[in-house]
Design a protein around this motif. Structure first.
Motif, mmCIF file in Angstrom:
data_model
loop_
_atom_site.group_PDB
_atom_site.id
_atom_site.type_symbol
_atom_site.label_atom_id
_atom_site.label_comp_id
_atom_site.label_asym_id
_atom_site.label_seq_id
_atom_site.Cartn_x
_atom_site.Cartn_y
_atom_site.Cartn_z
ATOM 1 N N ASP A 34 0.879 -1.163 0.000
ATOM 2 C CA ASP A 34 0.000 0.000 0.000
ATOM 3 C C ASP A 34 0.921 1.220 0.000
ATOM 4 O O ASP A 34 1.426 1.622 1.046
ATOM 5 N N THR A 35 1.170 1.785 -1.162
ATOM 6 C CA THR A 35 2.142 2.878 -1.252
ATOM 7 C C THR A 35 1.540 4.245 -0.949
ATOM 8 O O THR A 35 2.256 5.222 -0.806
ATOM 9 N N THR A 36 0.207 4.311 -0.855
ATOM 10 C CA THR A 36 -0.443 5.606 -0.662
ATOM 11 C C THR A 36 -1.018 5.784 0.737
ATOM 12 O O THR A 36 -1.479 6.875 1.078
ATOM 13 N N GLY A 37 -1.020 4.722 1.521
ATOM 14 C CA GLY A 37 -1.622 4.804 2.844
ATOM 15 C C GLY A 37 -3.132 4.762 2.826
ATOM 16 O O GLY A 37 -3.784 5.105 3.815
ATOM 17 N N ALA A 38 -3.694 4.319 1.715
ATOM 18 C CA ALA A 38 -5.152 4.290 1.571
ATOM 19 C C ALA A 38 -5.793 3.079 2.236
ATOM 20 O O ALA A 38 -7.017 2.940 2.237
ATOM 21 N N GLY A 39 -4.979 2.186 2.773
ATOM 22 C CA GLY A 39 -5.526 0.987 3.392
ATOM 23 C C GLY A 39 -5.836 -0.102 2.396
ATOM 24 O O GLY A 39 -6.642 -1.005 2.672
ATOM 25 N N LYS A 40 -5.182 -0.040 1.245
ATOM 26 C CA LYS A 40 -5.419 -1.032 0.199
ATOM 27 C C LYS A 40 -4.172 -1.120 -0.672
ATOM 28 O O LYS A 40 -3.570 -0.102 -1.021
ATOM 29 N N ALA A 41 -3.784 -2.351 -1.011
ATOM 30 C CA ALA A 41 -2.587 -2.516 -1.835
ATOM 31 C C ALA A 41 -2.799 -1.940 -3.222
ATOM 32 O O ALA A 41 -3.883 -2.087 -3.808
ATOM 33 N N ASP A 42 -1.765 -1.302 -3.733
ATOM 34 C CA ASP A 42 -1.834 -0.754 -5.077
ATOM 35 C C ASP A 42 -0.626 -1.152 -5.910
ATOM 36 O O ASP A 42 -0.508 -0.753 -7.065
ATOM 37 N N LYS A 43 0.279 -1.933 -5.338
ATOM 38 C CA LYS A 43 1.487 -2.304 -6.051
ATOM 39 C C LYS A 43 1.824 -3.769 -5.767
ATOM 40 O O LYS A 43 1.743 -4.225 -4.630
ATOM 41 N N SER A 44 2.188 -4.485 -6.824
ATOM 42 C CA SER A 44 2.602 -5.878 -6.697
ATOM 43 C C SER A 44 3.941 -6.064 -7.394
ATOM 44 O O SER A 44 4.108 -5.669 -8.553
ATOM 45 N N THR A 45 4.911 -6.632 -6.684
ATOM 46 C CA THR A 45 6.252 -6.852 -7.222
ATOM 47 C C THR A 45 6.582 -8.335 -7.147
ATOM 48 O O THR A 45 6.338 -8.975 -6.109
ATOM 49 N N VAL A 46 7.103 -8.874 -8.220
ATOM 50 C CA VAL A 46 7.550 -10.270 -8.191
ATOM 51 C C VAL A 46 8.928 -10.300 -7.544
ATOM 52 O O VAL A 46 9.903 -9.791 -8.104
#
Length: 931
Positions: free
Chosen positions: A129-141
């Motif tokens: 969660d890069t924005t602190g919105a309480g929800k993941a927004d980025k996925s990295t392998v």
């Protein structure tokens, strides 16, 4: 109807696969790739051609890939939100959460039959969660590797990413800290190797950092043979044979019963702990079917779940060095071969009437248990510390418990902490018929794979979204998965930031709600030694008992100044504080025997339990007197305490029995109940005459006489079988069926070496039945074509006619109080399954053969064909055949043994079932009249 149908199968094969199933006609469900059957055509009038119809264009409704958050029920004050979902992740098998709140996911896209679905192998992905919105927004392998195929465990500890991937326990080191594994910079190491079950559920599971600084992990009953970094080799086998998956490293059935280098025999699934570098492995529990994961709380208590075979899944505390009872103690026999007269399945499956087996905990029935976690501190509030969470994928729920000390054990009261299925209309699990029972109903598609507590103090649950769980099935082509967050309503995540190079930062890490984050603080504070003692000791006053306990464990390993802070706690007025202090000092190896001499008199049964367990490998001359004191405080009822005493007496049972009998014994007929149980647990040759006396004493209760008889059955001595024969020959012995069962059972295993078969013949006790051919009948070539599902479902069934027609089913199934113990019990199946599933199971018995109910064909040298379920191999081989009859086949009579590729359940053509008869049977099972 025979027993091998998936009608009510309950082996909970952990986590399986995802599909979306769409209803294609009322009540009929098919997989997403199946074609919708055409509706019957309306015939044209005679001499008229049917009018041409334009081609219809049917818009496909997108298949659901997520259970909406608003469908879940959680306790008052909490809410569920979607933290991440596909395409950020796929098929999550296990998760862990790092200090910055990133969720690391082990994916199982290449699970079982779909092992080649993803070029390049499975992945470990990192969600943020890069924005602190309480929800993941980025996925990295982080890594994709051909060697990864449905790994079942991941742990992130500092810069180490530990992945459980048979045959190896792998460690990836993220030296750059960029969450991407770079082979030119980062390291990939094999920490341990030698675990069976590659791409199999009953295999290597995740690592958890304990409060003692050790790493804990477990393995299912596919078996293992591995050598730790100290050079000790462990050999763990079992009677479980599942093809190559149980023989990839070593054949599990061939190494069953072999001693490991630690001097002990370990069986089946097991839990181990070790130093972080893979040295000094210690197995601390064994003989599970398949515990998916362990939770180690800050008090040092260990919890796990274990799946069933059939309906007896359980959640249980782990008694140190405990035997869970799934297989025989020598690893040669499955529980079904040793099920005694009158035993129900949970008692038999977990051997709760066998000495040497730990209590089974909360046995809740059929299911598919997966990940576990323990909540100690965080965002949920003061009501929730001490919460044990256990995922149950077969029942669409995460169970909650608040374990309460009860004597030397725990009381576990279960409740639904998180569920999508409040109505409990389950589907798609082995105990309900597997694939035969899948539905498209969203409440049944939530398959929790794992649960973790994050550093923000919220609870995270990974969902393997699926209409099917168990049976190694994987049906979904969307590979969907979701991570839900459970937190107080309106929760705003706050993840503590800290510098691990400072004492304050290390203390913050130690106080983290996330179990593996705490280890980072533990190791660095320990490395500081006495310098950091004041800062750690300050935590002893923390109002949260779990944080205070973490300080106790750590101080015991921080040198003399730290030990000096812990020793006074052995005199605390608080039972739990004394318990943790004892455990911590023992793990630090601080004056253990002297401490045992002090704590053996503790008022707490739990503390005395720990003393008993600590004596397991202590020679008799040093431990005998302490074990006598422990025995003197046994109340005659506490089975956990009794098992701990027996574990402490391991390898020196005779010396311990001689000592306790002088203090607590006396004439056999005057034994106290407590001493009778102690004798049952030790079952040494010196007891034989007294056990025989008690079994034959008609002044004792039947339960007391049975206990003596059962204890005798576990004595390894040539006098024991003769005593049992004498009991069998006694007039008016009330347990005649039981004693004859023991004799017939023991002549093929524990007492075979004493010539028991010959003795039984001499005394006229061996009624050898002639072998009976039981070939599964072939469908006659001229048999009428069986009815179709649609034909049956179009009819109205009559329950009264169905009750009469059920006679054909009673040959192999229990229905209510009637029927044979061969196939699954059908009462609950009828109550819980849709009519369509019942009909499909009757009409297509070989569509899905359930694990554990596969048929075997044995051909004897004189030409007999015997089809059935093999309960135990050897001499004799015991086979359960149609009608529940057991046949014992001497090894010398067997010509060949072949696995069958079809169900033992007779098809409807053989049974002469018409469409109306099947409809009537289904109506009766659904009527609620079955009692």
């Amino acid at each position: 109807m025979s027993s091998i149908s998936p009608l009510s199968r309950t082996i909970a094969y952990l986590l399986t696969a995802s599909i979306v199933v769409l209803p294609v006609s009322p009540g009929i469900v098919r997989g997403a790739d199946a074609k919708t059957p055409a509706a019957p055509a309306t015939p044209a009038p005679k001499n008229e051609a049917a009018p041409a119809k334009p081609a219809a264009t049917v818009a496909k409704t997108p298949a659901p890939t997520i259970v909406p958050a608003n469908l879940f029920a959680v306790p008052e004050g909490l809410e569920v939100t979607v933290w991440a979902t596909t395409p950020l992740l796929h098929n999550p098998t296990n998760i862990d959460i790092d200090k910055d709140g990133r969720v690391w996911v082990a994916e199982g896209v290449d699970y079982r039959s779909k092992s080649n679905r993803q070029p390049g192998g499975d992945k470990i992905v990192v969600l943020e969660d890069t924005t602190g919105a309480g929800k993941a927004d980025k996925s990295t392998v982080f890594v994709q590797d051909p060697d990864l195929v449905a790994p079942l465990g991941i742990a992130v500890i500092d810069d180490k990413v530990i992945v459980s991937q048979p045959p190896n326990l792998l460690v990836f080191t993220d030296d750059k800290g960029d969450h991407v594994f770079d082979t030119s910079v980062d390291k990939r190491e094999v920490l341990l190797s030698g675990f069976n079950g590659r791409n199999h559920d009953h295999s290597l599971h995740s690592v958890t950092a304990g409060p003692d600084g050790l790493f804990y992990f477990n393995q299912g009953n596919t078996g293992a043979q591995f050598t730790d970094k100290s050079g000790k080799t462990f050999r763990i086998g079992s009677p479980y044979s599942h093809g190559k998956e149980t023989a990839q490293v070593a054949d599990s059935t061939k190494i069953a019963g072999e001693k490991s280098d630690d001097g002990h025999v370990w069986i089946g699934g097991f839990t181990a702990r070790m130093n972080p570098d893979g040295s000094n492995v210690e197995i601390i529990g064994n003989n599970y079917r398949n515990s998916y994961e362990q939770a180690v709380n800050s008090l040092g208590d260990i919890y796990q779940s274990d799946n069933d075979d059939p309906p007896a899944c359980r959640v249980t505390p782990l008694l140190l060095y405990g035997n869970a009872g799934f297989a025989s103690a020598d690893g040669k026999r499955a529980w079904g071969a040793d099920k005694r007269p009158g035993q129900d399945i949970p008692t038999a499956e977990w051997r709760q009437e066998d000495p040497g087996t730990m209590p089974s905990g909360d046995v809740y029935g059929g299911g598919a248990p997966t990940g576990v976690a323990f909540y100690e501190n965080g965002a949920l509030g003061k009501k929730w510390p001490g919460l044990l969470l256990a995922c149950e994928a077969g029942r669409n729920v995460v169970f909650g418990y608040f374990p309460k000390p009860q004597g030397a054990g725990f009381k576990l009261d279960r409740f639904d902490f998180l569920t999508s299925n409040k109505e409990k209309k389950f589907a798609g699990s082995d105990f309900l018929g597997g694939t035969s029972s899948v539905t498209s109903e969203l409440p049944t598609l939530f398959r929790p794979a794992d649960v973790c507590v994050g550093p923000d103090g919220a609870i995270y649950v990974a969902d393997w979204f699926d209409a099917r769980v168990g049976g190694h099935a994987t049906l979904d082509n969307t590979m969907s998965g979701t991570i839900y967050r459970i937190a107080p309503k309106g929760f705003k995540p706050k993840i503590p930031k800290f510098d691990l190079n400072t004492t304050a930062g290390q203390i913050t890490a130690l106080k983290s709600p996330a179990v593996n984050v705490r280890y980072s603080g533990f190791e660095r504070l320990k490395a500081q030694g006495e310098k950091a003692v004041p800062a750690v000791a300050a935590l002893l006053k923390d109002e949260n008992p779990y944080i205070a306990a973490r300080a106790i464990w750590l101080l015991a390993q921080m040198g003399p100044a730290g030990v000096a802070k812990v020793k006074p706690l052995l005199d605390s007025k608080n039972d739990t504080t004394r318990l943790v202090a004892y455990r911590a000092l023992k793990r630090a190896n601080v004056d253990v025997l002297a401490m045992d001499a002090k704590m053996v008199n503790d008022k707490s049964a739990a503390v005395r339990r720990e003393v008993a367990l600590s004596l397991r490998d202590v020679p008799a001359e040093q431990s005998r007197d302490l074990l006598v004191k422990i025995a003197q405080k046994f109340d005659g009822k506490d089975r956990t305490y009794l098992e701990a005493f027996g574990t402490g007496a391991s390898g020196k049972e005779t010396e311990v029995y001689d000592a306790i009998s002088k203090v607590l014994g006396g004439p056999a007929e005057k034994w106290s109940d407590a001493f009778a149980w102690l004798a049952w647990r030790l079952h040494v040759p010196a007891e034989v005459a007294d056990l025989k006396t008690r079994a034959l004493d008609d002044k004792l209760s039947e339960a007391q006489r049975k206990l003596a008889m059962d204890a005798l059955a576990f004595v390894q001595s040539p006098d024991a079988p003769q005593a049992m024969i004498d009991i069998a020959g006694a007039d008016n012995f009330p347990l005649k069926e039981n004693v004859l069962w023991w004799l017939n059972s023991r002549r093929g295993n524990n007492w075979r070496q004493y010539g028991l078969t010959k003795l039984m013949r001499q005394h006229g006790l061996l009624k050898e039945k002639p072998l009976v051919a039981t070939p599964t009948p072939e469908v006659p070539a001229d048999a009428p074509k069986p009815p179709t599902n649609e034909e049956v479902l179009a009819l109205t069934g009559d329950p009264q006619r169905g009750q009469a027609a059920m006679t054909v089913c009673l040959t192999c199934h229990k229905v209510g109080k009637q029927g044979a113990d061969f196939g699954p019990e059908l009462t609950q199946f009828g109550k819980t399954q849709p009519r369509e599933v019942i009909v499909d199971s009757i009409l297509h018995p070989s569509k899905e053969i359930s694990h554990g109910y596969e048929g075997t064909r044995i051909e004897t040298k004189d030409g007999l064909i015997i089809d059935g379920i093999v309960l135990t191999t050897g001499d004799p081989t015991i086979v359960k055949c149609v009608g529940g009859q057991r046949q014992e086949i001497d090894e010398e009579k067997i010509k060949s043994v072949t696995k069958m590729d079809k169900s033992l359940m007779f098809p409807p053509e053989v049974l002469g079932l018409t469409a109306q008869t099947v409809a009537d049977i289904a109506a009766y099972l659904k009527s609620g009249q079955v009692k």
